[in-house]
Each structure stands twice: as structure tokens, then as C-alpha cells.
Design a protein around this motif. Structure first.
Motif, PDB file in Angstrom:
ATOM      1  N   GLU A 172     -43.070  48.176  44.924  1.00  0.00           N
ATOM      2  CA  GLU A 172     -42.619  47.648  46.215  1.00  0.00           C
ATOM      3  C   GLU A 172     -43.581  46.596  46.787  1.00  0.00           C
ATOM      4  N   THR A 173     -44.018  45.688  45.926  1.00  0.00           N
ATOM      5  CA  THR A 173     -44.954  44.631  46.324  1.00  0.00           C
ATOM      6  C   THR A 173     -44.361  43.264  45.988  1.00  0.00           C
ATOM      7  N   ASN A 174     -44.496  42.321  46.915  1.00  0.00           N
ATOM      8  CA  ASN A 174     -44.041  40.945  46.682  1.00  0.00           C
ATOM      9  C   ASN A 174     -45.125  40.168  45.928  1.00  0.00           C
ATOM     10  N   TYR A 175     -44.784  39.691  44.721  1.00  0.00           N
ATOM     11  CA  TYR A 175     -45.740  38.974  43.889  1.00  0.00           C
ATOM     12  C   TYR A 175     -45.319  37.523  43.699  1.00  0.00           C
ATOM     13  N   VAL A 176     -46.308  36.659  43.526  1.00  0.00           N
ATOM     14  CA  VAL A 176     -46.104  35.287  43.072  1.00  0.00           C
ATOM     15  C   VAL A 176     -46.818  35.153  41.742  1.00  0.00           C
ATOM     16  N   ALA A 177     -46.076  34.724  40.704  1.00  0.00           N
ATOM     17  CA  ALA A 177     -46.639  34.542  39.361  1.00  0.00           C
ATOM     18  C   ALA A 177     -46.735  33.045  39.076  1.00  0.00           C
ATOM     19  N   THR A 178     -47.906  32.627  38.620  1.00  0.00           N
ATOM     20  CA  THR A 178     -48.133  31.222  38.291  1.00  0.00           C
ATOM     21  C   THR A 178     -48.490  31.111  36.817  1.00  0.00           C
ATOM     22  N   LEU A 179     -47.732  30.308  36.077  1.00  0.00           N
ATOM     23  CA  LEU A 179     -47.967  30.077  34.648  1.00  0.00           C
ATOM     24  C   LEU A 179     -48.929  28.892  34.511  1.00  0.00           C
ATOM     25  N   MET A 180     -50.058  29.123  33.851  1.00  0.00           N
ATOM     26  CA  MET A 180     -51.095  28.105  33.751  1.00  0.00           C
ATOM     27  C   MET A 180     -51.333  27.699  32.294  1.00  0.00           C
ATOM     28  N   ASN A 181     -51.622  26.440  32.091  1.00  0.00           N
ATOM     29  CA  ASN A 181     -52.176  25.954  30.829  1.00  0.00           C
ATOM     30  C   ASN A 181     -53.538  25.356  31.165  1.00  0.00           C
ATOM     31  N   GLU A 182     -54.572  26.175  30.947  1.00  0.00           N
ATOM     32  CA  GLU A 182     -55.911  25.852  31.435  1.00  0.00           C
ATOM     33  C   GLU A 182     -55.840  25.721  32.965  1.00  0.00           C
ATOM     34  N   SER A 183     -56.093  24.530  33.503  1.00  0.00           N
ATOM     35  CA  SER A 183     -56.082  24.347  34.957  1.00  0.00           C
ATOM     36  C   SER A 183     -54.776  23.769  35.474  1.00  0.00           C
ATOM     37  N   LYS A 184     -53.817  23.541  34.577  1.00  0.00           N
ATOM     38  CA  LYS A 184     -52.562  22.917  34.953  1.00  0.00           C
ATOM     39  C   LYS A 184     -51.489  23.970  35.248  1.00  0.00           C
ATOM     40  N   VAL A 185     -50.824  23.823  36.394  1.00  0.00           N
ATOM     41  CA  VAL A 185     -49.723  24.711  36.750  1.00  0.00           C
ATOM     42  C   VAL A 185     -48.469  24.276  36.006  1.00  0.00           C
ATOM     43  N   ARG A 186     -47.842  25.221  35.294  1.00  0.00           N
ATOM     44  CA  ARG A 186     -46.636  24.897  34.532  1.00  0.00           C
ATOM     45  C   ARG A 186     -45.388  25.567  35.103  1.00  0.00           C
ATOM     46  N   GLY A 187     -45.571  26.442  36.064  1.00  0.00           N
ATOM     47  CA  GLY A 187     -44.415  27.087  36.674  1.00  0.00           C
ATOM     48  C   GLY A 187     -44.818  28.181  37.636  1.00  0.00           C
ATOM     49  N   THR A 188     -43.953  28.444  38.612  1.00  0.00           N
ATOM     50  CA  THR A 188     -44.212  29.483  39.615  1.00  0.00           C
ATOM     51  C   THR A 188     -42.920  30.227  39.923  1.00  0.00           C
ATOM     52  N   VAL A 189     -42.994  31.552  39.964  1.00  0.00           N
ATOM     53  CA  VAL A 189     -41.857  32.375  40.369  1.00  0.00           C
ATOM     54  C   VAL A 189     -42.358  33.502  41.266  1.00  0.00           C
ATOM     55  N   SER A 190     -41.472  34.028  42.070  1.00  0.00           N
ATOM     56  CA  SER A 190     -41.810  35.175  42.918  1.00  0.00           C
ATOM     57  C   SER A 190     -40.821  36.300  42.657  1.00  0.00           C
ATOM     58  N   PHE A 191     -41.266  37.514  42.890  1.00  0.00           N
ATOM     59  CA  PHE A 191     -40.418  38.694  42.675  1.00  0.00           C
ATOM     60  C   PHE A 191     -41.027  39.865  43.430  1.00  0.00           C
ATOM     61  N   THR A 192     -40.225  40.918  43.591  1.00  0.00           N
ATOM     62  CA  THR A 192     -40.681  42.145  44.229  1.00  0.00           C
ATOM     63  C   THR A 192     -40.548  43.293  43.244  1.00  0.00           C
ATOM     64  N   THR A 193     -41.627  44.020  43.029  1.00  0.00           N
ATOM     65  CA  THR A 193     -41.572  45.144  42.106  1.00  0.00           C
ATOM     66  C   THR A 193     -40.704  46.271  42.665  1.00  0.00           C
ATOM     67  N   ALA A 194     -40.206  47.092  41.765  1.00  0.00           N
ATOM     68  CA  ALA A 194     -39.316  48.194  42.132  1.00  0.00           C
ATOM     69  C   ALA A 194     -40.110  49.336  42.769  1.00  0.00           C
ATOM     70  N   ILE A 195     -39.381  50.272  43.334  1.00  0.00           N
ATOM     71  CA  ILE A 195     -39.997  51.475  43.890  1.00  0.00           C
ATOM     72  C   ILE A 195     -40.622  52.283  42.759  1.00  0.00           C
ATOM     73  N   ASP A 196     -41.846  52.731  42.978  1.00  0.00           N
ATOM     74  CA  ASP A 196     -42.520  53.548  41.971  1.00  0.00           C
ATOM     75  C   ASP A 196     -42.110  55.009  42.172  1.00  0.00           C
ATOM     76  N   LEU A 197     -41.208  55.474  41.345  1.00  0.00           N
ATOM     77  CA  LEU A 197     -40.667  56.830  41.478  1.00  0.00           C
ATOM     78  C   LEU A 197     -41.440  57.842  40.649  1.00  0.00           C
ATOM     79  N   GLY A 198     -42.336  57.362  39.811  1.00  0.00           N
ATOM     80  CA  GLY A 198     -43.118  58.281  38.990  1.00  0.00           C
ATOM     81  C   GLY A 198     -42.266  59.182  38.126  1.00  0.00           C
ATOM     82  N   GLY A 199     -41.161  58.669  37.618  1.00  0.00           N
ATOM     83  CA  GLY A 199     -40.265  59.455  36.770  1.00  0.00           C
ATOM     84  C   GLY A 199     -39.213  60.231  37.524  1.00  0.00           C
ATOM     85  N   ALA A 200     -39.219  60.126  38.850  1.00  0.00           N
ATOM     86  CA  ALA A 200     -38.237  60.854  39.660  1.00  0.00           C
ATOM     87  C   ALA A 200     -36.891  60.134  39.651  1.00  0.00           C
TER      88      ALA A 200
END
Length: 334
Positions: A65-93
Motif C-alpha cells: 500500500e505504498t505509492n512508488y515512482v520507478a526510474t529506469l537509468m542507463n548510468e546517469s541517463k533517465v530512460r523512463g519513469t512510471v508510478s504505481f501503488t503496491t497491493a495490500i500486504d495480506l501475509g497470505g490471508a
């Protein structure tokens, strides 16, 4: 002058591949990259040659349940950015979102399941018959799910664990936990932790029938407006609880004209070899047992040991105990 836009070779995130603790990310196959950097947390995933060839990688170590931003890098160059929210951690429930789902899940349980409830109100249409070993918990401890008209009838040697819920009887349900007669063995444990229980007509726990229960534990709970119209707060008649622990709870406006902990001799008659261990510690009791003929401990089980320590009792007219069979082994620091 002009400035080119940041390169974007990330593909759209497939939300079905986002888990509580990991995310599957894709970009154009064969395009070079060295790292994927995620924030918050500054999580760095080193991209392998195989991942470059496929244009996909799974980043782990995330928080549910955390909002993340992922940045794809080639050395110091940004090649792409996406954001997403992780699912609820149910621990197998098993995730539960409606009252109907909860009723069905309990009815069809095979044993060993944990049902995790999202926050909100669950208006139950019937008592919940517990016949297997199951757990029910709220996903958010600070925003507990509210089960309205919740009554648990435990049968057939079952065990039940409940955590981070609000149980509201709306003064329509008699008792929160009722044990049915079980002649062929011993019930498993009842464990109730971090639960608010309110507005029941009779009892928190009712064991009117012949039932041997291994252990019952109430801890870190808040219990109020359990009226005792037709029963005591803890009301054990023909059954027996081998170990009852009541610790770190707050109890107020309960059983004004009844006893707090009741265990009758009939339980010892039905289970003569069993000893009862009752521990009541670090609780606050306010405005309970307001008759001077009633007791905090009305215990007549033949073999019992009671520990009553570090409790605060305010605004009560009740006696501590007045039965010869009641064995107050330790009374201290109250």
C-alpha cells in the motif's frame, strides 16, 4: 532554445502484476539500462543482461500500500519513469470486502485460513458459526472494520483468533462468543486481541453447555456496554476453560447487576480432572458490578487458581469474591 522531453521506454504498468512486496516492470526489449531506482526508500535494482534482453524485471523489497515512482537509468541517463501503488500486504490471508463474503468464507472454511477485512462496516445477516480453526483480522489497526450484529457461535472443537476489529451487537445480539456443547474432545484456543467489543445484551463469553476449552485470552481490548441482562460478563456454567487470561484491557459500563467473572461448579462436575487457571492483570475496570451482592470473581469450579494483579477498579459496589471455592492465589498491586 528548446529542451527535449525525458525519454520514456517504460511500458504501462500491468496492475495485475503489482504485488504487496514486489513489482513487475517492462520496457522495450533490448534497450540498455543499468539500474531501476524506486522512491520512496531509494531502492536500487541492478539490471541484468537477461532482463535487458527481455525488457522486464521484478523489483522486490517493497512495502504494501505504498505509492512508488520507478526510474529506469542507463548510468546517469533517465530512460523512463512510471508510478504505481503496491497491493495490500495480506501475509497470505484471504481478502474480505463485504459481509456476504465473510459469511460465505466462514461457512466454507476448511481450517487454517486467515480472513483479512478491509476497513468499513459489515452488516451481518446471521450469527457466524465457527466450526474450524480460523483467524479473522482487520487490515488496518487504526481504522478497524466494524462488524455489526456480530455473534460468534463456536462448535465442533473449533478455534478462533480475532484481531483489529470492532464488534458491535447493537444491543440486539445476546453474547459475543457462545460455545455449543462438545462431548468428543477439547476446543482449541480463543484469542481476541486489539478488539473493541460493545453493545451486547448479555455476555462477552457464554459457555452455558458442556464444553472444555483449552485457553481463552483477551488482550489489549476495549469492552463497553455489555449489559448483563441475561448473563454475566464472562459466564461459564456447564463448561470449563483450562486457562483464561484477561490482560491490558479497558472495561467500562458493563454488567451493572451481574458478576464479572463467573465459573460454576457444573464445569468441574463435567470435567473433574481439570484445573482452572485465571489470570487478570493490568486492566482498567470502570462502572462495573454495581450491586454489593455481586462479585468480580464468582468462581465455584472445584479446582481453580486466580491471579488478580495491577488492575484499576473504579466506581463499583461489587465484592472481590465471597465463595469458599474461589481461590485467590495472588492479589497484588491493585
Amino acid at each position: 532554445t528548446f529542451k527535449t522531453s525525458t525519454e520514456q521506454i517504460f511500458k504501462a504498468v500491468d496492475v495485475s502484476k503489482i504485488e504487496a512486496n514486489a513489482a513487475f516492470l517492462e520496457w522495450t526489449a533490448g534497450e540498455k539500462a543499468t539500474t531501476i531506482v524506486l522512491s520512496p526508500g531509494n531502492i536500487i535494482h541492478q539490471v541484468t543482461a537477461d532482463e535487458i534482453a527481455k525488457g522486464q524485471a521484478t523489483v522486490s523489497g517493497l512495502i504494501g500500500e505504498t505509492n512508488y515512482v520507478a526510474t529506469l537509468m542507463n548510468e546517469s541517463k533517465v530512460r523512463g519513469t512510471v508510478s504505481f501503488t503496491t497491493a495490500i500486504d495480506l501475509g497470505g490471508a484471504i481478502l474480505i470486502t463485504t459481509a456476504a463474503e465473510l459469511e460465505s468464507a466462514i461457512k466454507n472454511a476448511v481450517g487454517g485460513e486467515t480472513f483479512a477485512l478491509k476497513s468499513g462496516e459489515y452488516l451481518l445477516s446471521t450469527d457466524l458459526l465457527i466450526s474450524k480453526v480460523i483467524s479473522i483480522k482487520g487490515i488496518e489497526s487504526v481504522n478497524k472494520p466494524v462488524l455489526i450484529n456480530a455473534g460468534f457461535i463456536v462448535s465442533d472443537g473449533a478455534a478462533l483468533s480475532i484481531k483489529d476489529l470492532v464488534l458491535d451487537g447493537k444491543k440486539e445480539v445476546a453474547s459475543t462468543f457462545i460455545y455449543k456443547q462438545f462431548d468428543h474432545g477439547t476446543y482449541g484456543d480463543l484469542h481476541v486481541q486489539d478488539v473493541v467489543i460493545r453493545n451486547y445484551k448479555n455476555s462477552l463469553l457464554n459457555v452455558a453447555d458442556k464444553s472444555l476449552i483449552n485457553a481463552v485470552q483477551f488482550e489489549q481490548g476495549i469492552f463497553h456496554n455489555i449489559e448483563g441482562t441475561g448473563g454475566d460478563f464472562i459466564d461459564i456454567r456447564k463448561g470449563l476453560v483450562k486457562g483464561l487470561t484477561f490482560v491490558n484491557n479497558t472495561v467500562y459500563n458493563c454488567v451493572a447487576a451481574r458478576d464479572l467473572f463467573r465459573m460454576d461448579a457444573d464445569g468441574s462436575t463435567n470435567f473433574p480432572s481439570e484445573n482452572v487457571i485465571l489470570k487478570v492483570s493490568n486492566n482498567t475496570f470502570y462502572n462495573v458490578v454495581n450491586l454489593n451482592t455481586k462479585r468480580l470473581f464468582y468462581v465455584r469450579a472445584t479446582k481453580n487458581e486466580i491471579s488478580f494483579t495491577k488492575n484499576i477498579v473504579v466506581n463499583t459496589d461489587g465484592l472481590l469474591a465471597n465463595q469458599a471455592a474461589t481461590t485467590l492465589k495472588t492479589v497484588a498491586k491493585n
